[in-house]
Design a protein around this motif. Structure first.
Motif, short mmCIF file in Angstrom:
data_model
loop_
_atom_site.label_atom_id
_atom_site.label_comp_id
_atom_site.label_asym_id
_atom_site.label_seq_id
_atom_site.Cartn_x
_atom_site.Cartn_y
_atom_site.Cartn_z
N ALA A 248 0.99 -1.18 -0.24
CA ALA A 248 -0.20 0.11 0.00
C ALA A 248 0.84 1.29 0.02
O ALA A 248 0.73 2.25 -0.76
N GLY A 291 -4.85 -1.83 -4.89
CA GLY A 291 -4.73 -2.92 -4.28
C GLY A 291 -5.78 -2.95 -3.07
O GLY A 291 -5.52 -4.19 -2.54
N THR A 292 -6.66 -2.01 -2.94
CA THR A 292 -7.78 -2.51 -1.82
C THR A 292 -8.91 -2.90 -2.48
O THR A 292 -9.71 -3.94 -2.07
N THR A 296 -3.73 -6.45 -6.84
CA THR A 296 -2.68 -5.69 -7.42
C THR A 296 -2.08 -6.75 -8.71
O THR A 296 -1.39 -7.70 -8.27
N PRO A 363 -3.63 -4.92 0.54
CA PRO A 363 -3.11 -5.30 -0.67
C PRO A 363 -2.62 -6.54 -0.90
O PRO A 363 -2.58 -7.51 -1.89
N ARG A 367 -3.74 -9.73 -3.13
CA ARG A 367 -2.76 -10.25 -4.13
C ARG A 367 -2.60 -11.84 -3.82
O ARG A 367 -2.57 -12.65 -4.86
#
Length: 549
Positions: A248, A291-292, A296, A363, A367
């Motif tokens: 992040a 990422g949220t 990602t 994130p 991922r």
């Protein structure tokens, strides 16, 4: 409907779980013990004040998409460093917003995770940034306005926020903070009371070399998310984000850099740039998109940086419009850029799967879900191709190490009661009953015995009617791998179920495959997976398919 690890039990998992007793796998290494969301904090402390305290700290973190109480403590330090009154008023905003959330019966889990407190925190920070605090009376008067405004953000979050999620599929973000802060400032200007005066506009910031302005501005942009303009506060906010999620922090730095360069190209002076006024909306936008709300990936990163640039592109027009009413732009560019991006992505790039809003974590965790789903779906795609071509063969067993193969050999011999070197349905069922303490005398066990017949046929790769050690070992390794990533896979699957019927249809499965870079099913593959046209797969059946194809 939301999925969870126990929302639907797969038949194969139910029947075979007792066969595999894998050693507990070590958790993923964290670069710091503070990383992640630290769900154990607050509940494990045992003190009645621990839960509301950690919820308050999480509220501060949620301002910048970090659900972490340790980071929240660092963020409180950043506010106090900027001005002690800012820390105090932010605390008042958090407390009032969370109390109001409890009063209106808001979701308990959301309250404990700081979802209802972060807009209130920003109302308090904004009051400290714009108010002329001339003494104790002025501070008390502003505390009252912050409390009222923070309570209203909770009501807006329940009403307007629910509408945005239901109609547009986007979260309200900091829109309640913007609306209520503008309302408070407009009322205060209208009252013109000595105890509620606003700071006079200061002189324009001094010009600095553009390179220095860019560097300082990206760091200060993290602080400006909380309306903190000092460089130390910006550094502390950056450290707070990195302590919970290095990814992040990197996303925020990249977004802040892109939005700063865009603002510079649009003519922002280097003094304002150095204060972080050209970067803070980009910091928030990049973390949100990159990422949220999406895992990602290369695609989400490109879109996040474009959205960060977009937040700077729309800022001048918004600032001009709001400036005519003597109101600040706040985080409105971030809100509009993020919401617009999410709506456009859903329509133009449906294969870029969003994160289910109730499953938003860090994130890194998003991922990891993507990586697990990609690995399992790649194996499924390969195995399905082999099955259609009549070339089924072991994939995982040849890659297993010697110790693993030896353990599987012992397990097979334990089940092979007659020493024939292959397993029949009777031996498989007897082994299952013995390990799980069941008996063929009861009806449920007999039903499981009949279901084993189907599983045995799917395990039989060469079609000879018996399961040999290689076929058995391959299934056990598949079971272990799928079981290890089961929760992450199911969470990743949730947004694919567009119609909410807890089933995968052919179009949804194709979208799922494309989301991890795999081609959609061919006609013959689709027929093998779904059978007759129009059929769907329940989540449990899909897990069976991943395991047994």
């Amino acid at each position: 409907m939301p999925l969870s690890e126990g929302s639907e039990q797969s038949r194969a998992f139910d029947l075979l779980a007792g066969f595999v007793d894998p050693p507990s796998s070590p958790g993923r290494r964290r670069w710091l013990p503070t990383a992640g969301t630290l769900p154990q904090l607050g509940h494990a402390a045992g003190h009645p004040a621990a839960v509301p305290l950690t919820a308050a700290l999480r509220s501060l973190g949620q301002v910048i998409f970090i659900n972490n109480p340790v980071s929240g403590l660092l963020l409180l330090l950043a506010l106090v460093w900027q001005a002690p009154a800012m820390g105090l008023l932010a605390a008042v905003g958090i407390a009032t917003a969370n109390i109001t959330a409890r009063w209106v019966g808001a979701d308990r889990g959301a309250r404990r995770n700081g979802i209802y407190g972060f807009n209130g925190a920003l109302v308090g920070s904004a009051a400290a940034a714009f108010a002329a605090l001339n003494g104790p009376l002025s501070l008390v008067a502003w505390m009252g306005w912050v409390a009222a405004g923070a309570a209203l953000t909770t009501l807006l979050l329940e009403g307007l926020g629910g509408w945005l999620v239901g109609r547009l599929g986007v979260p309200p973000l900091t829109l309640p903070f913007c609306l209520i802060t503008w309302l408070v400032l407009a009322v205060v200007m209208g009252l013109d009371h000595p105890a509620l005066s606003l700071l006079a506009q200061g002189p324009a910031p001094a010009q600095v070399p553009w390179g220095l302005g860019l560097l300082e501005g990206v760091v200060r942009g993290f602080g400006q998310v909380f309306l903190c303009s000092s460089l130390p506060s910006g550094l502390i906010v950056l450290a707070a984000v990195a302590a919970a999620s290095p990814l992040a922090a990197l996303l925020g730095l990249a977004g802040g850099l892109v939005s700063s360069l865009t603002a510079l190209a649009l003519g922002m002076d280097t003094g304002a740039l150095a204060l972080g006024l050209g970067s803070y909306n980009g910091v928030l936008t990049a973390i949100a998109i990159g990422g949220t709300f999406y895992a990602t990936t290369r695609d989400s990163l490109v879109i996040a940086l474009l959205a960060a640039a977009g937040s700077s592109l729309i800022s001048p027009a918004l600032a001009q419009g709001l400036g005519s009413a003597q109101l600040p732009v706040l985080t409105l560019p971030f809100v509009l850029a993020t919401m617009t991006t999410m709506v456009l992505v859903r329509r133009a790039l449906p294969s870029l799967l969003p994160v289910a809003l109730h499953s938003v974590l860090t994130p890194e965790e998003h991922r990891q879900r993507f990586i697990v789903a990609r690995a399992l779906l790649r194996d499924f795609r390969r195995q399905l191709h082999q099955s259609v071509a009549g070339e089924q063969k072991a994939v995982l067993l040849p890659r297993a190490d010697a110790a693993e193969r030896e353990r599987l050999r012992h397990l097979f011999e334990d089940l092979d009661r007659d020493g024939s070197g292959s397993l029949s349905v009777a031996e498989l069922a007897t082994g299952l009953m013995r390990r799980q303490g069941g008996s063929l005398a009861d009806g449920a066990s007999r039903q499981r015995f009949l279901q084993l017949e189907t599983i045995l046929r799917r395990m039989d790769l060469d079609g000879d009617g018996q399961v040999d050690p290689e076929e058995f070992g391959e299934l056990m390794l598949r079971l272990r791998r799928l079981h290890a990533g089961r929760a992450e896979l199911l969470t990743y699957l949730q947004p694919v179920d567009a119609d909410g019927n807890a089933e995968l249809d052919p179009a949804e499965l194709d979208r799922l495959l494309v989301s991890v870079g795999l081609p959609p099913l061919r006609d013959e593959e689709s027929r093998q997976v779904f059978g007759s046209p129009g059929r769907g797969l329940s989540w449990g059946s899909f897990l069976d398919l991943l395991l047994l194809t």
